[in-house]
Design an enzyme around this catalytic site. Structure first.
Site, short mmCIF file in Angstrom:
data_model
loop_
_atom_site.label_atom_id
_atom_site.label_comp_id
_atom_site.label_asym_id
_atom_site.label_seq_id
_atom_site.Cartn_x
_atom_site.Cartn_y
_atom_site.Cartn_z
N CYS A 1 33.91 40.38 51.98
CA CYS A 1 34.76 40.27 50.81
C CYS A 1 34.71 41.48 49.89
O CYS A 1 35.74 42.08 49.58
CB CYS A 1 34.40 39.00 50.04
SG CYS A 1 35.12 38.86 48.41
N CYS B 1 34.86 30.30 46.42
CA CYS B 1 34.23 31.50 45.92
C CYS B 1 33.12 31.04 44.98
O CYS B 1 33.39 30.30 44.03
CB CYS B 1 35.27 32.33 45.17
SG CYS B 1 34.55 33.65 44.19
N TYR C 1 41.92 47.01 20.20
CA TYR C 1 41.98 46.44 21.55
C TYR C 1 41.65 44.94 21.46
O TYR C 1 40.77 44.45 22.16
CB TYR C 1 41.00 47.13 22.50
CG TYR C 1 41.09 48.63 22.55
CD1 TYR C 1 41.94 49.26 23.44
CD2 TYR C 1 40.30 49.43 21.70
CE1 TYR C 1 42.01 50.65 23.50
CE2 TYR C 1 40.38 50.81 21.75
CZ TYR C 1 41.23 51.42 22.65
OH TYR C 1 41.28 52.78 22.70
N GLU D 1 46.62 45.61 19.41
CA GLU D 1 46.57 45.40 20.86
C GLU D 1 47.91 45.84 21.46
O GLU D 1 48.95 45.66 20.83
CB GLU D 1 46.29 43.90 21.09
CG GLU D 1 46.78 43.31 22.39
CD GLU D 1 46.05 43.84 23.61
OE1 GLU D 1 44.82 43.97 23.57
OE2 GLU D 1 46.74 44.13 24.60
N CYS E 1 32.97 47.65 28.67
CA CYS E 1 32.82 47.12 30.02
C CYS E 1 32.53 48.26 31.00
O CYS E 1 32.61 48.08 32.20
CB CYS E 1 34.07 46.34 30.44
SG CYS E 1 35.57 47.32 30.38
#
Ligand code: SAH
Length: 478
Positions: free
Chosen positions: A81, A186, A339, A360, A435
């Site tokens: 995967c 999953c 954001y 945003e 992130c």
């Protein structure tokens, strides 16, 4: 330098590191080999797959000396995967590695000094501590499985041992290819989403729905997206189609409603472009509401199909609480949330601030944000759609001065024009939610050079078993 290995060679190597993609790093006579599935501290036998000038790739054959961090991957399709990269590593080791990866980036890219000593041996107050940025231990999950609230699966036609050649399959792209493999479950996905995807596929097969074919550009169904509210239990199903007409659409809707009573919204998105981008521009409600609702820390959110919403709601609350704590609000401050998506962080902040301005780029998300403020009776937050790097400089010209600016950019980090505006606006504090540790480090360097000090970073594990790293950082004005 001559390259000491050739394709198909079998080599034995010590593994000395782990890349940001989760590949083990081996060295053969000074030549670097990336080995998927190998862990630092191991000695492995590997077969060379590909050789480039500076480095190569090799396939793990067996581990001669295994790392104490090695575990058996619980997922049956882990190897094929590619959605998870670290299932062969214990969860504790992952959390340690994620913190270390943040540190490495801050040092290497950000040229920042890291405070030494025990990461969580009490955090001294801002301003009274010694040199260096504190990097806390990663906040992990007690139960790091089934955490995702959103499933997004590509659809294709079966074949090669997957049912009849003309029946629809949906799941994932085989690692490094565009072949779609059917998937039933999953392990990082909420059961409700797995169940919904499975049933939507079944209904599609029964109705003879055709799957989109990348090469020819023909066929109807491209992706199925399912999002569910962990608190509300509401489910949205989005059918992403190539072309706007869905044959027997009433039967589709009926089938989904019957099989999945938690579904409160069925939406179609049309994407006729030959592209890897999942969503097209046109979205229409087929049945029910155009949003689903969910709740984070007592705040209710309306979420529409195209809006960004964090995929791990449990850890999101931990992340946002840290962001609010770092904002250090007393009730009077003006805060900008750049954001802002559907205004999630903005509304957390609004509970403790004087006024919050959110910006945003996705207009639907800003519509959601306004609706969310009203939904919660929050009157001190306002939102504007547009690029943060354009809107915030304009706000500055209009006389808005923020005491605190929170940013939560996508992977590529903050636009330089936005960083520049932050330095001109001179808020007391900047809270950076990231992130991507490498762009975080890059942007922290700019802010440090512009008169801010990075005080502390809290990594939060939003994506267990994957290499993705979320963190939140506090900067204060010097
Ligand atoms: N803070 C929100 C969203 C974070 S994701 C949350 O926690 O839910 C990053 C968001 O930045 C996305 O919603 C994306 O649409 C938006 N975005 C991307 N580029 C942008 C830009 N140049 N200006 C403003 N927003 C942008």
């Amino acid at each position: 330098m001559s390259i000491p290995v050739q394709k198909n060679d079998v080599v034995v190597t010590d593994v000395i590191g782990l890349t940001h993609d989760g590949e083990g790093v081996g060295r053969v006579d000074g030549f670097t080999l990336f080995i998927q599935g190998a862990l630092p501290g191991e000695q492995v036998r590997a077969k060379v797959l590909k050789v480039k000038k500076q480095y190569g790739y090799a396939k793990l054959l067996d581990t001669l000396k295994a790392s104490p961090d090695r575990v058996d991957a619980p997922c049956a399709i882990y190897e094929q995967c590619g959605g998870c990269q670290l299932q062969h590593m214990s969860y504790e080791a992952q959390l340690r590695w994620k913190r270390q990866h943040v540190i490495d980036n801050l040092q290497r890219i950000g040229k920042l000094q890291i405070a030494d000593g025990d990461a969580d041996a009490g955090v001294p107050g801002v301003g009274q501590r010694g040199a260096g940025i504190i990097v806390h231990d990663t906040i992990g999950m007690d139960e790091p499985w089934r955490y995702r609230n959103k499933a997004q699966v590509p659809i294709g036609m079966g074949g090669a041992g997957q049912g009849t050649p003309d029946s629809l399959v949906g799941g994932f792209y085989a690692r490094g290819s565009h072949r779609i493999i059917d998937m039933d479950e999953c392990l990082i996905q909420h059961e409700r989403n797995d169940d919904a995807v499975r049933k939507v596929k079944q209904i599609g097969r029964k109705l003879g729905v055709t799957a989109y074919d990348e090469e020819s550009g023909r066929g109807l169904l491209r992706h199925v997206m399912v999002r569910s509210g962990f608190v509300s239990g509401e489910v949205m199903v989005v059918l992403i189609t190539n072309g706007s007409r869905i044959p027997q659409v009433e039967k589709w809707i009926e089938g989904i409603r019957e099989a999945l009573p938690d579904v409160t919204s069925i939406v179609q998105n049309v994407n006729q472009k030959k592209t890897n981008v999942i969503f097209g521009e046109e979205t229409k409600v087929l049945w029910g509401s155009e949003v689903i609702y969910d709740e984070l820390d007592g705040i209710r959110f309306a979420i529409s199909a195209r809006s960004f919403y964090q995929v791990n709601p449990l850890q999101t609350v931990a992340l946002y609480r840290n962001a609010v704590e770092y904002a250090g609000l007393s009730g009077t401050e003006t805060v900008i949330d750049a954001y802002c998506g559907i205004g999630t962080i903005s509304l957390f902040l609004a509970r403790q601030a004087g006024r919050v301005y959110g910006v945003e780029i996705v207009p639907e998300a800003i519509e959601d944000a306004g609706r969310n403020a009203a939904l919660n009776g929050i009157t001190n937050a306002e939102f504007e759609a547009g690029p943060a790097e354009v809107v915030i400089p304009r706000w500055r010209e209009e006389g808005i001065v923020a005491d605190v600016i929170v940013v939560d950019p996508p992977r590529k980090g903050c636009d330089p024009a936005l960083l520049d505006t932050i330095l001109k606006m001179k808020p007391e504090r900047v809270v950076y939610v990231s992130c991507n540790p490498s762009t975080l480090a890059r942007d922290l360097r700019v802010l440090e050079d512009g008169g801010y000090r990075a005080v502390e970073v809290q990594p939060v594990d939003m994506f267990p078993w994957t290499v993705h790293i979320e963190s939140v950082c506090l900067l204060v004005k010097n």
